[in-house]
Design a protein around this motif. Structure first.
Motif, PDB file in Angstrom:
ATOM      1  N   THR A 201       8.097   0.947   1.317  1.00 31.75           N
ATOM      2  CA  THR A 201       9.042   0.057   1.991  1.00 31.75           C
ATOM      3  C   THR A 201       9.185  -1.253   1.211  1.00 31.75           C
ATOM      4  OG1 THR A 201       7.187  -0.518   3.419  1.00 31.75           O
ATOM      5  CG2 THR A 201       8.829   0.942   4.323  1.00 31.75           C
ATOM      6  N   PHE A 202       8.140  -1.632   0.492  1.00 33.14           N
ATOM      7  CA  PHE A 202       8.181  -2.855  -0.324  1.00 33.14           C
ATOM      8  C   PHE A 202       8.700  -4.035   0.505  1.00 33.14           C
ATOM      9  CE2 PHE A 202       8.877   0.821  -3.221  1.00 33.14           C
ATOM     10  CZ  PHE A 202       7.640   0.788  -3.823  1.00 33.14           C
TER      11      PHE A 202
ATOM     12  N   GLN B  49      -6.764  -2.974  -5.347  1.00 34.11           N
ATOM     13  CA  GLN B  49      -5.968  -4.210  -5.263  1.00 34.11           C
ATOM     14  C   GLN B  49      -6.019  -4.627  -3.801  1.00 34.11           C
ATOM     15  OE1 GLN B  49      -4.368  -5.562  -7.982  1.00 34.11           O
ATOM     16  NE2 GLN B  49      -5.146  -3.911  -9.266  1.00 34.11           N
TER      17      GLN B  49
ATOM     18  N   ALA C 164       1.295  -5.438   2.189  1.00 32.91           N
ATOM     19  CA  ALA C 164       2.473  -6.173   2.658  1.00 32.91           C
ATOM     20  C   ALA C 164       2.222  -6.724   4.064  1.00 32.91           C
ATOM     21  CB  ALA C 164       3.686  -5.255   2.626  1.00 32.91           C
ATOM     22  N   THR C 165       1.487  -5.978   4.878  1.00 32.96           N
ATOM     23  CA  THR C 165       1.175  -6.445   6.235  1.00 32.96           C
ATOM     24  C   THR C 165       0.425  -7.773   6.173  1.00 32.96           C
ATOM     25  OG1 THR C 165       0.978  -4.162   6.955  1.00 32.96           O
ATOM     26  CG2 THR C 165       0.003  -5.810   8.406  1.00 32.96           C
TER      27      THR C 165
ATOM     28  N   ARG D  63       7.070   5.000  10.346  1.00 32.00           N
ATOM     29  CA  ARG D  63       6.465   3.752  10.810  1.00 32.00           C
ATOM     30  C   ARG D  63       7.537   2.862  11.415  1.00 32.00           C
ATOM     31  NH1 ARG D  63       4.750   0.549   5.597  1.00 32.00           N
ATOM     32  NH2 ARG D  63       5.449  -1.179   6.887  1.00 32.00           N
TER      33      ARG D  63
ATOM     34  N   HIS E 283       4.448  -6.363  -3.781  1.00 32.56           N
ATOM     35  CA  HIS E 283       3.316  -7.247  -4.127  1.00 32.56           C
ATOM     36  C   HIS E 283       2.580  -6.699  -5.338  1.00 32.56           C
ATOM     37  CE1 HIS E 283       0.794  -4.237  -2.185  1.00 32.56           C
ATOM     38  NE2 HIS E 283       1.458  -4.376  -1.047  1.00 32.56           N
TER      39      HIS E 283
ATOM     40  N   ARG F 140       2.823 -10.542   5.193  1.00 33.91           N
ATOM     41  CA  ARG F 140       3.716 -10.920   6.308  1.00 33.91           C
ATOM     42  C   ARG F 140       2.951 -11.756   7.341  1.00 33.91           C
ATOM     43  NH1 ARG F 140       5.212  -5.448   5.816  1.00 33.91           N
ATOM     44  NH2 ARG F 140       4.148  -4.918   7.768  1.00 33.91           N
TER      45      ARG F 140
ATOM     46  N   GLY G 174      -0.381   6.452  -2.720  1.00 36.33           N
ATOM     47  CA  GLY G 174      -1.722   5.983  -2.387  1.00 36.33           C
ATOM     48  C   GLY G 174      -2.446   6.999  -1.499  1.00 36.33           C
TER      49      GLY G 174
ATOM     50  N   HIS H  93       1.329  -2.971  -5.397  1.00 38.33           N
ATOM     51  CA  HIS H  93       2.311  -1.970  -5.837  1.00 38.33           C
ATOM     52  C   HIS H  93       2.515  -2.032  -7.352  1.00 38.33           C
ATOM     53  CE1 HIS H  93       4.177  -3.088  -1.715  1.00 38.33           C
ATOM     54  NE2 HIS H  93       3.609  -1.899  -1.542  1.00 38.33           N
TER      55      HIS H  93
ATOM     56  N   VAL I 203      -4.678  -6.150  -1.407  1.00 46.04           N
ATOM     57  CA  VAL I 203      -3.464  -6.784  -0.882  1.00 46.04           C
ATOM     58  C   VAL I 203      -2.625  -5.719  -0.200  1.00 46.04           C
ATOM     59  CG1 VAL I 203      -2.438  -6.552  -3.189  1.00 46.04           C
ATOM     60  CG2 VAL I 203      -1.320  -7.979  -1.502  1.00 46.04           C
TER      61      VAL I 203
HETATM   62  P1  ATP Z   1       2.404  -2.249   4.707  1.00 47.92           P
HETATM   63  O1  ATP Z   1       1.233  -3.180   4.692  1.00 47.92           O
HETATM   64  O2  ATP Z   1       3.678  -2.855   5.266  1.00 47.92           O
HETATM   65  O3  ATP Z   1       2.066  -0.903   5.290  1.00 47.92           O
HETATM   66  P2  ATP Z   1       2.010  -1.589   1.909  1.00 47.92           P
HETATM   67  O4  ATP Z   1       1.576  -2.834   1.221  1.00 47.92           O
HETATM   68  O5  ATP Z   1       0.956  -0.575   2.219  1.00 47.92           O
HETATM   69  O6  ATP Z   1       2.840  -1.979   3.188  1.00 47.92           O
HETATM   70  P3  ATP Z   1       4.082   0.312   1.267  1.00 47.92           P
HETATM   71  O7  ATP Z   1       5.441  -0.079   0.808  1.00 47.92           O
HETATM   72  O8  ATP Z   1       3.946   0.855   2.633  1.00 47.92           O
HETATM   73  O9  ATP Z   1       3.143  -0.968   1.025  1.00 47.92           O
HETATM   74  O10 ATP Z   1       3.391   1.311   0.262  1.00 47.92           O
HETATM   75  C1  ATP Z   1       4.017   1.982  -0.796  1.00 47.92           C
HETATM   76  C2  ATP Z   1       2.965   2.718  -1.608  1.00 47.92           C
HETATM   77  O11 ATP Z   1       2.090   1.762  -2.223  1.00 47.92           O
HETATM   78  C3  ATP Z   1       2.051   3.650  -0.787  1.00 47.92           C
HETATM   79  O12 ATP Z   1       1.848   4.845  -1.522  1.00 47.92           O
HETATM   80  C4  ATP Z   1       0.772   2.840  -0.653  1.00 47.92           C
HETATM   81  O13 ATP Z   1      -0.353   3.677  -0.501  1.00 47.92           O
HETATM   82  C5  ATP Z   1       0.740   2.086  -1.978  1.00 47.92           C
HETATM   83  N1  ATP Z   1       0.027   0.807  -1.917  1.00 47.92           N
HETATM   84  C6  ATP Z   1       0.284  -0.238  -1.122  1.00 47.92           C
HETATM   85  N2  ATP Z   1      -0.583  -1.243  -1.322  1.00 47.92           N
HETATM   86  C7  ATP Z   1      -1.423  -0.835  -2.293  1.00 47.92           C
HETATM   87  C8  ATP Z   1      -2.568  -1.429  -2.954  1.00 47.92           C
HETATM   88  N3  ATP Z   1      -3.009  -2.630  -2.633  1.00 47.92           N
HETATM   89  N4  ATP Z   1      -3.184  -0.696  -3.899  1.00 47.92           N
HETATM   90  C9  ATP Z   1      -2.756   0.544  -4.198  1.00 47.92           C
HETATM   91  N5  ATP Z   1      -1.693   1.163  -3.631  1.00 47.92           N
HETATM   92  C10 ATP Z   1      -1.040   0.480  -2.690  1.00 47.92           C
END
Ligand code: ATP
Length: 229
Positions: free
Chosen positions: A21-22, A187, A191-192, A56, A26, A195, A116, A29, A189
């Motif tokens: 969803t980006f 990593q 997105a939640t 979601r 961050h 936010r 992930g 990703h 971090v």
């Molecule tokens: P949210 O916190 O809103 O759920 P998110 O940061 O997990 O968002 P998404 O856009 O839902 O990000 O994830 C896209 C892809 O990036 C997924 O395959 C997720 O597993 C992977 N991903 C997200 N954050 C990380 C991270 N810190 N390290 C490795 N992979 C990540």
């Protein structure tokens, strides 16, 4: 002119795809996508923002804003590209539809869906999930020390055991159907978390380690994530 295929012709380069969803994009990703492309020698990796998440809640930023942030973020990571196919099509952002779209466009390229481990463990809830492996390989990004085999549901376990390969070249010699586990540096971090920090009025100093400065500036200019959606 299209060159004729000969017995000596090299297989077409694989195309790697990383969906999300980006909201917002961050460093988790961007670094993971970039490091994975380098480690597995994937010449092309496209980030695919989803229109409306199907597994979601709704996103906070709209599609145009998420795409704008992704463009800013990717500009600092040579080798990463964006594909807006899920944003422009009418159908829901089901991954199986996305993979069909790429399979049609690139019949001779191996397709690799990078995902992930947390997202992968829920894949049996995805629309027509068993067809995914007829369309693409899956590279599953694991955390160091996490025993994937112990976390699999029964239905995912049989797929895992049947399709797992430790031979990275299998991602090139076959067009789809393999699972490959790739361990990445964690990593810390999400997105939640970003936010929530913005909602609570976090400073630029606190946020800067988590996402590119250009993305943070865009968030500030557009007053994103500062109130309930
Ligand atoms: P949210 O916190 O809103 O759920 P998110 O940061 O997990 O968002 P998404 O856009 O839902 O990000 O994830 C896209 C892809 O990036 C997924 O395959 C997720 O597993 C992977 N991903 C997200 N954050 C990380 C991270 N810190 N390290 C490795 N992979 C990540």
């Amino acid at each position: 002119m299209i060159a004729p295929k000969t017995a000596h012709s090299q297989p077409a380069e694989p195309l790697a795809l990383f969906g999300g969803t980006f909201d917002p994009v961050h460093f988790g990703h961007l670094r993971v996508a970039s490091d994975t492309a380098a480690a597995l020698r994937l010449p092309e990796l496209r980030l695919i923002p989803s229109k409306k998440p199907v597994h979601r809640d709704a996103t906070s930023a709209n599609a145009a804003q998420r795409l704008a942030m992704l463009r800013l973020g990717v500009s600092e990571f040579p080798g990463l590209r964006i594909d807006d196919c899920e944003l422009i099509r009418e159908t829901p952002s089901y991954t199986v539809f996305t993979l069909e779209h790429f399979r049609e466009r690139f019949p001779e390229r191996a397709l690799i869906w990078v995902i992930g481990i947390d997202a992968f463990l829920g894949i049996t809830r995805w629309y027509e999930w068993q067809r995914l492996f007829d369309l693409a390989h899956f590279v599953v990004l694991n955390r160091p020390g996490f025993a994937v085999a112990n976390a699999l549901s029964a239905s995912l376990s049989s797929v895992w055991n049947g399709r797992l390969t430790s031979d990275v070249s299998a991602l090139r010699t076959n067009l789809h159907g393999q699972l490959y586990l790739h361990t990445v540096a964690p990593q810390a971090v999400s997105a939640t978390e970003i936010r929530n920090m913005l909602l609570e009025g976090a400073s630029d100093n606190a946020l800067r380690p988590l996402l590119p400065a250009s993305v943070l500036a865009y968030i500030r200019e557009n007053r994103l994530y500062t109130g309930p959606t």
